[in-house]
Design a protein around this motif. Sequence first.
Motif, PDB file in Angstrom:
ATOM      1  N   GLN A  44       0.821  -1.222   0.000  1.00  0.00           N
ATOM      2  CA  GLN A  44       0.000   0.000   0.000  1.00  0.00           C
ATOM      3  C   GLN A  44       0.852   1.269   0.000  1.00  0.00           C
ATOM      4  O   GLN A  44       0.364   2.357   0.334  1.00  0.00           O
ATOM      5  CB  GLN A  44      -0.916   0.009   1.228  1.00  0.00           C
ATOM      6  CG  GLN A  44      -2.308  -0.527   0.970  1.00  0.00           C
ATOM      7  CD  GLN A  44      -2.320  -2.016   0.759  1.00  0.00           C
ATOM      8  OE1 GLN A  44      -1.940  -2.761   1.643  1.00  0.00           O
ATOM      9  NE2 GLN A  44      -2.719  -2.437  -0.416  1.00  0.00           N
ATOM     10  N   GLY A  95      -5.031  -2.120   5.883  1.00  0.00           N
ATOM     11  CA  GLY A  95      -5.907  -3.049   6.582  1.00  0.00           C
ATOM     12  C   GLY A  95      -5.454  -3.234   8.026  1.00  0.00           C
ATOM     13  O   GLY A  95      -4.698  -2.415   8.571  1.00  0.00           O
ATOM     14  N   GLY A  96      -5.901  -4.332   8.616  1.00  0.00           N
ATOM     15  CA  GLY A  96      -5.609  -4.591  10.028  1.00  0.00           C
ATOM     16  C   GLY A  96      -4.124  -4.685  10.327  1.00  0.00           C
ATOM     17  O   GLY A  96      -3.694  -4.374  11.444  1.00  0.00           O
ATOM     18  N   SER A  97      -3.319  -5.086   9.356  1.00  0.00           N
ATOM     19  CA  SER A  97      -1.878  -5.208   9.604  1.00  0.00           C
ATOM     20  C   SER A  97      -1.255  -3.838   9.845  1.00  0.00           C
ATOM     21  O   SER A  97      -0.441  -3.667  10.760  1.00  0.00           O
ATOM     22  CB  SER A  97      -1.189  -5.900   8.423  1.00  0.00           C
ATOM     23  OG  SER A  97      -1.698  -7.202   8.285  1.00  0.00           O
ATOM     24  N   THR A 118      -8.519   0.389   4.721  1.00  0.00           N
ATOM     25  CA  THR A 118      -8.714   0.020   3.309  1.00  0.00           C
ATOM     26  C   THR A 118      -9.268  -1.392   3.157  1.00  0.00           C
ATOM     27  O   THR A 118      -9.391  -1.890   2.049  1.00  0.00           O
ATOM     28  CB  THR A 118      -7.394   0.142   2.526  1.00  0.00           C
ATOM     29  OG1 THR A 118      -6.475  -0.824   3.043  1.00  0.00           O
ATOM     30  CG2 THR A 118      -6.786   1.529   2.632  1.00  0.00           C
ATOM     31  N   THR A 119      -9.555  -2.054   4.274  1.00  0.00           N
ATOM     32  CA  THR A 119     -10.268  -3.339   4.246  1.00  0.00           C
ATOM     33  C   THR A 119     -11.440  -3.217   5.219  1.00  0.00           C
ATOM     34  O   THR A 119     -11.657  -2.156   5.813  1.00  0.00           O
ATOM     35  CB  THR A 119      -9.370  -4.526   4.692  1.00  0.00           C
ATOM     36  OG1 THR A 119      -9.129  -4.413   6.106  1.00  0.00           O
ATOM     37  CG2 THR A 119      -8.047  -4.569   3.947  1.00  0.00           C
ATOM     38  N   THR A 126     -11.143  -0.577  17.806  1.00  0.00           N
ATOM     39  CA  THR A 126     -10.953  -1.297  19.071  1.00  0.00           C
ATOM     40  C   THR A 126      -9.718  -0.808  19.829  1.00  0.00           C
ATOM     41  O   THR A 126      -8.796  -0.245  19.240  1.00  0.00           O
ATOM     42  CB  THR A 126     -10.802  -2.826  18.849  1.00  0.00           C
ATOM     43  OG1 THR A 126      -9.441  -3.129  18.513  1.00  0.00           O
ATOM     44  CG2 THR A 126     -11.725  -3.332  17.765  1.00  0.00           C
ATOM     45  N   MET A 128      -7.832  -2.973  21.190  1.00  0.00           N
ATOM     46  CA  MET A 128      -7.115  -4.256  21.282  1.00  0.00           C
ATOM     47  C   MET A 128      -5.941  -4.292  20.317  1.00  0.00           C
ATOM     48  O   MET A 128      -6.050  -3.799  19.192  1.00  0.00           O
ATOM     49  CB  MET A 128      -8.035  -5.406  20.887  1.00  0.00           C
ATOM     50  CG  MET A 128      -8.924  -5.896  21.993  1.00  0.00           C
ATOM     51  SD  MET A 128      -9.951  -7.228  21.367  1.00  0.00           S
ATOM     52  CE  MET A 128     -11.158  -6.370  20.399  1.00  0.00           C
ATOM     53  N   LYS A 137       1.234 -15.267  19.427  1.00  0.00           N
ATOM     54  CA  LYS A 137       0.465 -14.019  19.342  1.00  0.00           C
ATOM     55  C   LYS A 137      -0.254 -13.785  20.673  1.00  0.00           C
ATOM     56  O   LYS A 137      -0.984 -14.648  21.144  1.00  0.00           O
ATOM     57  CB  LYS A 137      -0.537 -14.104  18.184  1.00  0.00           C
ATOM     58  CG  LYS A 137      -1.179 -12.768  17.835  1.00  0.00           C
ATOM     59  CD  LYS A 137      -1.824 -12.799  16.460  1.00  0.00           C
ATOM     60  CE  LYS A 137      -2.408 -11.457  16.074  1.00  0.00           C
ATOM     61  NZ  LYS A 137      -2.955 -11.430  14.728  1.00  0.00           N
ATOM     62  N   PHE A 156     -10.534   4.366  -1.225  1.00  0.00           N
ATOM     63  CA  PHE A 156      -9.433   3.433  -0.969  1.00  0.00           C
ATOM     64  C   PHE A 156      -9.869   1.973  -1.022  1.00  0.00           C
ATOM     65  O   PHE A 156      -9.040   1.084  -1.064  1.00  0.00           O
ATOM     66  CB  PHE A 156      -8.786   3.727   0.389  1.00  0.00           C
ATOM     67  CG  PHE A 156      -7.905   4.936   0.371  1.00  0.00           C
ATOM     68  CD1 PHE A 156      -6.885   5.049  -0.557  1.00  0.00           C
ATOM     69  CD2 PHE A 156      -8.097   5.960   1.271  1.00  0.00           C
ATOM     70  CE1 PHE A 156      -6.070   6.168  -0.592  1.00  0.00           C
ATOM     71  CE2 PHE A 156      -7.289   7.087   1.248  1.00  0.00           C
ATOM     72  CZ  PHE A 156      -6.270   7.199   0.309  1.00  0.00           C
TER      73      PHE A 156
HETATM   74  P1  NAD Z   1      -4.177  -6.988   6.017  1.00  0.00           P
HETATM   75  O1  NAD Z   1      -4.084  -5.630   6.608  1.00  0.00           O
HETATM   76  O2  NAD Z   1      -2.985  -7.876   6.166  1.00  0.00           O
HETATM   77  O3  NAD Z   1      -4.583  -6.843   4.491  1.00  0.00           O
HETATM   78  C1  NAD Z   1      -4.776  -8.010   3.711  1.00  0.00           C
HETATM   79  C2  NAD Z   1      -4.112  -7.838   2.350  1.00  0.00           C
HETATM   80  O4  NAD Z   1      -4.840  -6.871   1.632  1.00  0.00           O
HETATM   81  C3  NAD Z   1      -2.683  -7.323   2.416  1.00  0.00           C
HETATM   82  O5  NAD Z   1      -1.923  -8.008   1.441  1.00  0.00           O
HETATM   83  C4  NAD Z   1      -2.820  -5.849   2.058  1.00  0.00           C
HETATM   84  O6  NAD Z   1      -1.639  -5.378   1.455  1.00  0.00           O
HETATM   85  C5  NAD Z   1      -3.975  -5.890   1.078  1.00  0.00           C
HETATM   86  N1  NAD Z   1      -4.793  -4.691   1.000  1.00  0.00           N
HETATM   87  C6  NAD Z   1      -5.267  -3.947   2.006  1.00  0.00           C
HETATM   88  N2  NAD Z   1      -6.042  -2.972   1.543  1.00  0.00           N
HETATM   89  C7  NAD Z   1      -6.068  -3.075   0.201  1.00  0.00           C
HETATM   90  C8  NAD Z   1      -6.715  -2.350  -0.857  1.00  0.00           C
HETATM   91  N3  NAD Z   1      -7.544  -1.345  -0.602  1.00  0.00           N
HETATM   92  N4  NAD Z   1      -6.497  -2.756  -2.121  1.00  0.00           N
HETATM   93  C9  NAD Z   1      -5.712  -3.815  -2.387  1.00  0.00           C
HETATM   94  N5  NAD Z   1      -5.077  -4.552  -1.439  1.00  0.00           N
HETATM   95  C10 NAD Z   1      -5.265  -4.182  -0.169  1.00  0.00           C
HETATM   96  O7  NAD Z   1      -5.408  -7.824   6.604  1.00  0.00           O
HETATM   97  P2  NAD Z   1      -6.803  -7.452   7.265  1.00  0.00           P
HETATM   98  O8  NAD Z   1      -7.694  -8.589   6.987  1.00  0.00           O
HETATM   99  O9  NAD Z   1      -7.250  -6.090   6.929  1.00  0.00           O
HETATM  100  O10 NAD Z   1      -6.438  -7.447   8.811  1.00  0.00           O
HETATM  101  C11 NAD Z   1      -6.024  -8.634   9.431  1.00  0.00           C
HETATM  102  C12 NAD Z   1      -5.113  -8.324  10.600  1.00  0.00           C
HETATM  103  O11 NAD Z   1      -5.756  -7.375  11.460  1.00  0.00           O
HETATM  104  C13 NAD Z   1      -4.842  -9.557  11.443  1.00  0.00           C
HETATM  105  O12 NAD Z   1      -3.508  -9.526  11.925  1.00  0.00           O
HETATM  106  C14 NAD Z   1      -5.836  -9.415  12.593  1.00  0.00           C
HETATM  107  O13 NAD Z   1      -5.402 -10.086  13.748  1.00  0.00           O
HETATM  108  C15 NAD Z   1      -5.857  -7.919  12.782  1.00  0.00           C
HETATM  109  N6  NAD Z   1      -7.111  -7.433  13.369  1.00  0.00           N
HETATM  110  C16 NAD Z   1      -7.027  -6.890  14.597  1.00  0.00           C
HETATM  111  C17 NAD Z   1      -8.166  -6.420  15.208  1.00  0.00           C
HETATM  112  C18 NAD Z   1      -8.058  -5.780  16.562  1.00  0.00           C
HETATM  113  O14 NAD Z   1      -9.040  -5.272  17.062  1.00  0.00           O
HETATM  114  N7  NAD Z   1      -6.892  -5.764  17.167  1.00  0.00           N
HETATM  115  C19 NAD Z   1      -9.408  -6.504  14.559  1.00  0.00           C
HETATM  116  C20 NAD Z   1      -9.467  -7.063  13.292  1.00  0.00           C
HETATM  117  C21 NAD Z   1      -8.295  -7.523  12.692  1.00  0.00           C
END
Ligand code: NAD
Length: 354
Positions: A44, A95-97, A118-119, A126, A128, A137, A156
């Motif tokens: 991103q 996203g969440g990462s 963006t996800t 949260t 958390m 983890k 986005f």
């Molecule tokens: P992510 O952030 O890893 O994104 C998933 C993939 O999508 C990645 O390859 C990213 O580069 C790609 N991506 C993101 N946005 C994009 C866009 N707009 N267009 C194209 N590609 C895009 O994954 P996720 O599912 O968003 O989040 C998962 C992570 O978040 C996990 O580690 C999870 O444990 C954590 N999470 C934490 C909480 C909390 O409250 N602490 C809640 C939900 C998720």
Amino acid sequence: MLESFVYKSAPLKVVFGLSAKSEVRGEAEALDMKRALVLSTPEQAEMAEEISDLLGPTCAGIYPHATMHTPVDVTNAAMAHVASNAIDGLVSIGGGSTTGLGKAIAYRTDLPQLVLPTTYAGSEMTDMLGQTKDGIKTTVRDPRILPETVIYDVDFTLGLPAWLSGISGINAIAHAVEALYAPDGNPVLSLLAKDGIRALHTSLPRITDDPSDVEARTEALYGAWLCAMCLGASRVALHHKLCHVLGGSFDLPHAETHTVVLPHALAYNAPAVPRAMTALREVLDTETPAAELFRLAGRVGAKTALRDLGMPEDGIDKVVDITLANPYWNPRSLQSNAIREVVRAAWAGTCPDV
Ligand code: NAD
């Protein structure tokens, strides 16, 4: 009859809409940021550049090194960058990462966070943080972890691939489903949960058919926000526990795992949560909500069996043992044989009948 309840809302500002990113500089300045660091994953980085341009002189650089599961060594490297560049605020785009990296830094520094999701994962709502060290983890909750401002910009999400949109959206639905029967749930959260599920259930198939459908994207992001509020405000149960165990034990992908497990965890809890099932029948417009969530996964092109995500059959017992060794609260008591059936059904990918 309405029962007594406690309602708490998070001290967090939300800006929502098409091109809402244009507000980023004003919102960063409202948080007193003068040297903001823009965080993203390497994929991103281009979006991070765009945000850096919009921030103008408020931006002190881009750090495109966020990594899945928030490894502590990645956080430590980012902390060194924050210190040596006198960073006074974090702008996370992704996203969440990415949100996880911003939260991990804020947890250690109490710097303000502005998040542009963006996800549909929902971490931005949260307090958390899950972080990984030596392959393990662990989760912490702390007020410093909750972002101060979230800008939901539909733009986005337009590039989020259809398959990823589907599983990310069902991941969000899972937060709301568990809020409907959470021990700390309340009528306001149930309203959010129902409308969030309704919005995603109707918009995700449209996004599968046309990922550039702005109206469906707007509806989905709105639904994801409501579901994220549910996650931030209530305790999760068997569904999230199974997903955490599966992710940790077999390194299964986050959103895909939620998508496979949800119908089975809901089917297990169904007899113990009649009010939640009534709500789900209404918003999903079906007599069999768990089966409908299974069908939705198929409709958006997601995998519907843990075996197709790479989980070995002989891992079923391990999942049951870890789940029961340190269980989360759950509306239905957790019996080992019954949980084994739940995990087996998710592993095989059979459609539930409730
Ligand atoms: P992510 O952030 O890893 O994104 C998933 C993939 O999508 C990645 O390859 C990213 O580069 C790609 N991506 C993101 N946005 C994009 C866009 N707009 N267009 C194209 N590609 C895009 O994954 P996720 O599912 O968003 O989040 C998962 C992570 O978040 C996990 O580690 C999870 O444990 C954590 N999470 C934490 C909480 C909390 O409250 N602490 C809640 C939900 C998720």
